[in-house]
Design a protein around this motif. Structure first.
Motif, PDB file in Angstrom:
ATOM      1  N   GLY A 133      33.392  37.415  47.085  1.00  0.00           N
ATOM      2  CA  GLY A 133      32.627  37.234  48.304  1.00  0.00           C
ATOM      3  C   GLY A 133      31.674  36.053  48.226  1.00  0.00           C
ATOM      4  N   TYR A 134      31.459  35.523  47.021  1.00  0.00           N
ATOM      5  CA  TYR A 134      30.591  34.358  46.853  1.00  0.00           C
ATOM      6  C   TYR A 134      31.447  33.089  46.893  1.00  0.00           C
ATOM      7  N   PRO A 135      30.824  31.916  47.079  1.00  0.00           N
ATOM      8  CA  PRO A 135      31.581  30.685  47.333  1.00  0.00           C
ATOM      9  C   PRO A 135      32.690  30.327  46.342  1.00  0.00           C
ATOM     10  N   ALA A 136      32.501  30.549  45.049  1.00  0.00           N
ATOM     11  CA  ALA A 136      33.538  30.161  44.085  1.00  0.00           C
ATOM     12  C   ALA A 136      34.732  31.111  44.103  1.00  0.00           C
ATOM     13  N   CYS A 137      34.532  32.327  44.602  1.00  0.00           N
ATOM     14  CA  CYS A 137      35.635  33.295  44.729  1.00  0.00           C
ATOM     15  C   CYS A 137      35.395  34.114  46.009  1.00  0.00           C
ATOM     16  N   PRO A 138      35.609  33.486  47.153  1.00  0.00           N
ATOM     17  CA  PRO A 138      35.225  34.081  48.437  1.00  0.00           C
ATOM     18  C   PRO A 138      36.108  35.217  48.952  1.00  0.00           C
ATOM     19  N   ASN A 139      37.284  35.413  48.376  1.00  0.00           N
ATOM     20  CA  ASN A 139      38.211  36.410  48.907  1.00  0.00           C
ATOM     21  C   ASN A 139      37.772  37.820  48.510  1.00  0.00           C
ATOM     22  N   LEU A 140      37.048  38.470  49.396  1.00  0.00           N
ATOM     23  CA  LEU A 140      36.545  39.815  49.130  1.00  0.00           C
ATOM     24  C   LEU A 140      37.682  40.815  48.912  1.00  0.00           C
ATOM     25  N   ALA A 141      38.847  40.549  49.478  1.00  0.00           N
ATOM     26  CA  ALA A 141      40.002  41.442  49.282  1.00  0.00           C
ATOM     27  C   ALA A 141      40.446  41.498  47.819  1.00  0.00           C
ATOM     28  N   ASP A 142      40.036  40.511  47.006  1.00  0.00           N
ATOM     29  CA  ASP A 142      40.371  40.545  45.581  1.00  0.00           C
ATOM     30  C   ASP A 142      39.675  41.693  44.855  1.00  0.00           C
ATOM     31  N   GLN A 143      38.694  42.318  45.521  1.00  0.00           N
ATOM     32  CA  GLN A 143      38.085  43.522  44.943  1.00  0.00           C
ATOM     33  C   GLN A 143      39.168  44.572  44.669  1.00  0.00           C
ATOM     34  N   GLU A 144      40.177  44.631  45.546  1.00  0.00           N
ATOM     35  CA  GLU A 144      41.250  45.610  45.376  1.00  0.00           C
ATOM     36  C   GLU A 144      41.951  45.418  44.034  1.00  0.00           C
ATOM     37  N   LYS A 145      42.151  44.179  43.628  1.00  0.00           N
ATOM     38  CA  LYS A 145      42.799  43.887  42.346  1.00  0.00           C
ATOM     39  C   LYS A 145      41.913  44.362  41.193  1.00  0.00           C
ATOM     40  N   LEU A 146      40.616  44.055  41.277  1.00  0.00           N
ATOM     41  CA  LEU A 146      39.683  44.511  40.253  1.00  0.00           C
ATOM     42  C   LEU A 146      39.700  46.034  40.161  1.00  0.00           C
ATOM     43  N   PHE A 147      39.728  46.712  41.301  1.00  0.00           N
ATOM     44  CA  PHE A 147      39.758  48.176  41.304  1.00  0.00           C
ATOM     45  C   PHE A 147      41.040  48.714  40.662  1.00  0.00           C
ATOM     46  N   ARG A 148      42.180  48.068  40.932  1.00  0.00           N
ATOM     47  CA  ARG A 148      43.429  48.519  40.304  1.00  0.00           C
ATOM     48  C   ARG A 148      43.360  48.369  38.783  1.00  0.00           C
TER      49      ARG A 148
END
Length: 190
Positions: A133-148
């Motif tokens: 969600g921050y500028p260097a990694c803005p894709n908040l949907a990537d949280q799903e990958k971290l959760f998996r």
């Protein structure tokens, strides 16, 4: 909190996390600064070849903050309600900073003894931790990958439909140890 180290390689703007046998577990695509020699988080991991490591983590102050804050608010105790929520968020951030320090130590790059708290606040240590969600990694949907990968549901943290963490007083991050790693804004040309 939960954390885990992963073998990692990069190619262009893509960071790939690997299992023990070298197979892809997950990948992330990061933006690059729109300038000559612009930075990208994937630059902090060597290109495809000998894998490096990155860490992922998630920490939380736990459940119960929101209901208690709502209870205080409903009683007209607005200052206490806001204070409780603020302290919970700061506690999660504080634990995230401590865990980041511990991860650096486990990597074999402990902070030098002369590093002051003020230096820590200014991130004058080796490596960076970045959150979705921050500028260097803005894709908040990537949280799903971290959760998996981390399964933080086991410590009571869920992901909402909008990719926000619940409880709110939670912090997740990718951690890079590269000696030249620095914080930057991928949308910036400065």
């Amino acid at each position: 909190g939960v954390y885990r180290y992963f073998k990692a390689v990069s190619e262009g703007n893509r960071l790939t996390l690997l299992d023990g046998a070298g197979r892809e577990l997950e990948h992330f695509e990061f933006p690059r600064q729109p300038k000559k020699d612009g930075l990208c988080l994937a630059d902090y991991v060597p290109a495809t070849g000998t894998p490096d490591t990155v860490a992922l983590f998630l920490v939380t102050t736990g459940e119960g903050i929101r209901p208690r804050a709502e209870e205080l608010k409903n009683k007209g105790q607005y200052l206490y309600s806001h204070t409780l929520q603020s302290v919970a968020i700061e506690a999660a951030e504080g634990y995230a900073e401590k865990l980041h320090r511990d991860l650096r130590t486990l990597w074999g790059i402990p902070d030098p003894p002369e590093l002051t708290m003020n230096d820590r606040f200014k991130a004058k240590y080796r490596g960076i931790r970045v959150s979705f969600g921050y500028p260097a990694c803005p894709n908040l949907a990537d949280q799903e990958k971290l959760f998996r990968l981390l399964k933080p549901e086991e410590i009571g943290v869920k992901l909402t439909e909008g990719q926000m963490m619940d409880p709110e007083a939670s912090v997740s991050a990718l951690v890079f140890h590269h000696p030249q790693a620095e914080y930057f804004n991928a949308a910036s040309t400065e």
